[in-house]
Write a protein that holds these residues in place. Structure first.
Motif, PDB file in Angstrom:
ATOM      1  N   ARG A 216       0.848  -1.191   0.000  1.00 15.84           N
ATOM      2  CA  ARG A 216       0.000   0.000   0.000  1.00 15.84           C
ATOM      3  C   ARG A 216       0.880   1.236   0.000  1.00 15.84           C
ATOM      4  N   SER A 217       0.269   2.397  -0.195  1.00 15.61           N
ATOM      5  CA  SER A 217       1.054   3.625  -0.283  1.00 15.61           C
ATOM      6  C   SER A 217       1.377   4.156   1.116  1.00 15.61           C
ATOM      7  N   PRO A 218       2.403   5.006   1.230  1.00 21.06           N
ATOM      8  CA  PRO A 218       2.925   5.378   2.551  1.00 21.06           C
ATOM      9  C   PRO A 218       1.917   6.047   3.485  1.00 21.06           C
ATOM     10  N   PHE A 219       1.037   6.882   2.955  1.00 19.31           N
ATOM     11  CA  PHE A 219       0.166   7.642   3.846  1.00 19.31           C
ATOM     12  C   PHE A 219      -0.859   6.758   4.551  1.00 19.31           C
ATOM     13  N   GLY A 276      -9.726   5.080   5.571  1.00 18.43           N
ATOM     14  CA  GLY A 276      -8.891   4.861   4.400  1.00 18.43           C
ATOM     15  C   GLY A 276      -8.493   6.201   3.816  1.00 18.43           C
ATOM     16  N   VAL A 277      -7.386   6.225   3.095  1.00 15.97           N
ATOM     17  CA  VAL A 277      -6.936   7.450   2.421  1.00 15.97           C
ATOM     18  C   VAL A 277      -6.654   7.138   0.958  1.00 15.97           C
ATOM     19  N   SER A 278      -6.665   8.176   0.152  1.00 16.42           N
ATOM     20  CA  SER A 278      -6.363   8.015  -1.265  1.00 16.42           C
ATOM     21  C   SER A 278      -4.885   7.686  -1.453  1.00 16.42           C
ATOM     22  N   MET A 279      -4.548   7.182  -2.623  1.00 15.29           N
ATOM     23  CA  MET A 279      -3.164   6.791  -2.913  1.00 15.29           C
ATOM     24  C   MET A 279      -2.225   7.994  -2.803  1.00 15.29           C
ATOM     25  N   SER A 280      -1.160   7.834  -2.041  1.00 13.51           N
ATOM     26  CA  SER A 280      -0.193   8.930  -1.862  1.00 13.51           C
ATOM     27  C   SER A 280       1.000   8.708  -2.776  1.00 13.51           C
ATOM     28  N   THR A 281       0.711   8.482  -4.058  1.00 11.43           N
ATOM     29  CA  THR A 281       1.762   8.317  -5.054  1.00 11.43           C
ATOM     30  C   THR A 281       1.700   9.473  -6.032  1.00 11.43           C
ATOM     31  N   ASN A 282       2.798   9.721  -6.726  1.00  6.29           N
ATOM     32  CA  ASN A 282       2.876  10.816  -7.674  1.00  6.29           C
ATOM     33  C   ASN A 282       3.219  10.265  -9.051  1.00  6.29           C
ATOM     34  N   ASN A 285       2.745   5.740 -13.127  1.00  3.99           N
ATOM     35  CA  ASN A 285       3.393   4.440 -12.912  1.00  3.99           C
ATOM     36  C   ASN A 285       3.456   4.032 -11.448  1.00  3.99           C
ATOM     37  N   PRO A 286       3.904   4.898 -10.528  1.00  3.86           N
ATOM     38  CA  PRO A 286       3.848   4.511  -9.116  1.00  3.86           C
ATOM     39  C   PRO A 286       2.434   4.177  -8.655  1.00  3.86           C
ATOM     40  N   GLY A 287       1.441   4.974  -9.113  1.00  2.00           N
ATOM     41  CA  GLY A 287       0.067   4.698  -8.728  1.00  2.00           C
ATOM     42  C   GLY A 287      -0.405   3.345  -9.228  1.00  2.00           C
ATOM     43  N   LYS A 288      -0.098   3.035 -10.474  1.00  2.00           N
ATOM     44  CA  LYS A 288      -0.511   1.759 -11.041  1.00  2.00           C
ATOM     45  C   LYS A 288       0.155   0.595 -10.314  1.00  2.00           C
ATOM     46  N   ILE A 289       1.413   0.755  -9.943  1.00  2.00           N
ATOM     47  CA  ILE A 289       2.136  -0.308  -9.238  1.00  2.00           C
ATOM     48  C   ILE A 289       1.510  -0.577  -7.881  1.00  2.00           C
ATOM     49  N   VAL A 290       1.259   0.477  -7.111  1.00  2.34           N
ATOM     50  CA  VAL A 290       0.740   0.283  -5.752  1.00  2.34           C
ATOM     51  C   VAL A 290      -0.707  -0.205  -5.784  1.00  2.34           C
ATOM     52  N   ILE A 291      -1.521   0.281  -6.716  1.00  2.13           N
ATOM     53  CA  ILE A 291      -2.895  -0.219  -6.837  1.00  2.13           C
ATOM     54  C   ILE A 291      -2.885  -1.706  -7.189  1.00  2.13           C
ATOM     55  N   GLY A 292      -2.028  -2.094  -8.123  1.00  2.19           N
ATOM     56  CA  GLY A 292      -1.915  -3.504  -8.471  1.00  2.19           C
ATOM     57  C   GLY A 292      -1.478  -4.351  -7.291  1.00  2.19           C
ATOM     58  N   ALA A 293      -0.507  -3.855  -6.533  1.00  3.14           N
ATOM     59  CA  ALA A 293      -0.027  -4.585  -5.357  1.00  3.14           C
ATOM     60  C   ALA A 293      -1.122  -4.701  -4.304  1.00  3.14           C
ATOM     61  N   THR A 361     -19.857  13.062 -11.872  1.00  5.87           N
ATOM     62  CA  THR A 361     -19.522  12.447 -13.162  1.00  5.87           C
ATOM     63  C   THR A 361     -18.019  12.271 -13.357  1.00  5.87           C
ATOM     64  N   LYS A 362     -17.227  12.884 -12.484  1.00  2.43           N
ATOM     65  CA  LYS A 362     -15.772  12.785 -12.582  1.00  2.43           C
ATOM     66  C   LYS A 362     -15.315  11.371 -12.246  1.00  2.43           C
ATOM     67  N   LYS A 363     -14.387  10.842 -13.046  1.00  2.07           N
ATOM     68  CA  LYS A 363     -13.786   9.538 -12.790  1.00  2.07           C
ATOM     69  C   LYS A 363     -12.312   9.712 -12.417  1.00  2.07           C
ATOM     70  N   TRP A 364     -11.902   9.025 -11.365  1.00  2.00           N
ATOM     71  CA  TRP A 364     -10.479   8.899 -11.047  1.00  2.00           C
ATOM     72  C   TRP A 364     -10.042   7.487 -11.391  1.00  2.00           C
ATOM     73  N   ALA A 365      -8.749   7.271 -11.420  1.00  2.00           N
ATOM     74  CA  ALA A 365      -8.235   5.924 -11.707  1.00  2.00           C
ATOM     75  C   ALA A 365      -8.839   4.939 -10.714  1.00  2.00           C
ATOM     76  N   TYR A 366      -9.296   3.808 -11.214  1.00  2.00           N
ATOM     77  CA  TYR A 366      -9.931   2.816 -10.348  1.00  2.00           C
ATOM     78  C   TYR A 366      -8.932   2.316  -9.303  1.00  2.00           C
ATOM     79  N   GLY A 367      -9.322   2.453  -8.038  1.00  2.00           N
ATOM     80  CA  GLY A 367      -8.458   2.054  -6.930  1.00  2.00           C
ATOM     81  C   GLY A 367      -7.677   3.192  -6.326  1.00  2.00           C
ATOM     82  N   ASN A 368      -7.713   4.371  -6.947  1.00  2.00           N
ATOM     83  CA  ASN A 368      -6.909   5.499  -6.458  1.00  2.00           C
ATOM     84  C   ASN A 368      -7.549   6.205  -5.273  1.00  2.00           C
ATOM     85  N   CYS A 369      -8.858   6.121  -5.135  1.00  2.00           N
ATOM     86  CA  CYS A 369      -9.579   6.915  -4.142  1.00  2.00           C
ATOM     87  C   CYS A 369      -9.413   6.336  -2.732  1.00  2.00           C
ATOM     88  N   ALA A 370      -9.981   7.042  -1.754  1.00  2.00           N
ATOM     89  CA  ALA A 370      -9.909   6.602  -0.358  1.00  2.00           C
ATOM     90  C   ALA A 370     -10.931   5.515  -0.045  1.00  2.00           C
TER      91      ALA A 370
END
Length: 432
Positions: A216-219, A276-282, A285-293, A361-370
């Protein structure tokens, strides 16, 4: 610039001294002695022509050279070198320390035969662009140090929390390695004594950050620490503590922007809260890696199945697997901004994943949210909620195929960013 042909060089001797704001550099130039050993490095070098000519890499590391003299090789200079605009972060980054003269090949510039002022100006613009980019990346290093220092201090008076420091160390070291401008442990920590103390107390993060992925991401570790310190029922104090920490950090790097709180009932406020918190990646690619993990090794199976329905292609569902779910309508699942102190509606992506009601109606990357992390914690601990959740596809075969696709995509992303040392394992922090 195109580099070919050989010119004569001067040796630039740079002295680095520790100053209050960091490292300061001074430069002297000497002619290369006849017969001096030269070496060519396979890196793309930018040259700042004119009065200042400094070699640097496209994204190397800051040299740990305080108090040492280092010689570089560069074309002959007219006049003196001016100090780098890095301020406290002098010198410009290089991929490694170069203790002997370097052989550089170039076509002209005002300092080489055959190229005029226009090329020099273009080189200056490129150097300025790279330098400004590297300045923006310093937020990662500063935030990493502050967060780890804060977490280490909290753990000293919070029972049962050292595993969170262990985990966040590994996560940050990994993200530092794959950052657009990589940061090694030596560069994150300002003191060798601090680094050595952390390595002695938490050896495993330093041992495995190059071979195992964070779950998971650091935060998320920061959140767990603050919930542990404040107690889960103190929702407002938890949010306030997170906001106070964030206010002292640079934006974007290692920081979550949203917190989500879930409860098994939206009317019984005495029921346990799950955060829960949203992904703390920038960056993607880092976001996709941590969401996959997180899908493969962290989230509840219902949540990971929902996210894997879309991951890694965020635009459409998998044709063979629909792991999306519908959570019971009477649960609480609310999100809040950590910067603006206001409630946030679920995005369209979270509606698609979990059936949460929203007009957004806004979409964020699936798995990125809190919401995924908060609902995952709820489903792991509240059997009644899990039993009342509708799962659209329970096929074990289809799920296994989705998991394999996630793993293959993880491997592809890691190869693309030249992280080729993953053992296939995910990091589990050392328990107390």
């Amino acid at each position: 610039m195109v580099f070919k042909g050989i010119v004569e060089y001067a040796s630039i001797n740079t002295t680095y001294e520790q100053a209050e704001g960091g490292l300061e550099s001074s430069h002297t130039c000497d002619l290369l002695e006849p017969g001096a050993r030269r070496r060519t490095l396979p890196f793309d070098w930018g040259l700042e022509c004119g009065a200042s000519l400094l070699p640097r890499s496209l994204g190397g590391l800051l040299l740990p050279t305080a108090g040492k003299r280092v010689g570089y090789q560069t074309p002959p200079l007219l006049g003196h070198l001016r100090p780098s605009r890095y301020g406290g972060l002098s010198p410009p980054p290089l991929p490694l320390m170069v203790a002997d003269a370097l052989k550089h090949q170039c076509v002209g510039g005002s300092l080489c035969p055959g190229v005029g002022v226009q090329t020099a100006a273009m080189a200056n613009q490129e150097i300025n662009r790279r330098e400004e980019f590297l300045k923006t990346q310093q937020g990662f290093r500063k935030n990493a140090y502050k967060i780890i220092d804060e977490m280490n201090g909290w753990s000293n008076n919070t029972a049962g929390s050292t595993h969170l420091v262990d985990e966040i160390l590994h996560s940050i070291l990994f993200l530092g390695k794959i950052n657009k401008t990589p940061f090694s442990p030596n560069e994150i920590f300002s003191s060798d004594d601090i680094l050595q103390a952390l390595m002695e107390k938490y050896p495993r993060p330093f041992q495995f950050y190059l071979t195992q992925l964070p779950r998971r991401s650091p935060f998320s570790c920061v959140l767990d620490m603050i919930v542990l310190r404040e107690n889960p029922e103190n929702e407002e104090q938890i949010k306030q503590s997170l906001r106070e920490l964030i206010s002292d950090l640079a934006p974007q790097f290692l920081v979550s922007s949203i917190i989500c709180i879930s409860q098994k009932s939206n009317t019984d406020q005495s029921s346990k809260r799950y955060y829960g918190v949203s992904m703390s990646t920038n960056g993607p690619n880092p976001g996709k890696i941590v969401i996959g993990a997180s899908c493969l090794n962290n989230w509840d199976e219902y949540v990971s199945g929902a996210v894997m329905t879309y991951y890694p292609n965020n635009n459409e569902k998998k044709a063979y697997f629909d792991g999306t779910i519908e959570v019971p309508g009477n649960i609480r699942c609310e999100s809040f901004s950590l910067s603006r102190d206001e409630q946030m509606s679920p995005c369209k992506s979270c509606h698609n994943l979990f059936g949460l009601n929203t007009e957004e109606t806004k979409k964020w990357a699936y798995g990125n949210c809190a919401e995924p992390e908060s609902l995952s914690n709820l489903l792991k601990n509240e059997e009644e909620v899990k039993n009342g959740t509708t799962v659209h596809d329970r096929s074990a075969e289809n799920r296994q195929r989705a998991e394999e696709e996630v793993r293959q995509d993880l491997q592809a992303v890691l190869r693309m960013i030249h992280f080729n040392t993953w053992s296939g394992e995910f990091y589990n922090p050392e328990s107390e």
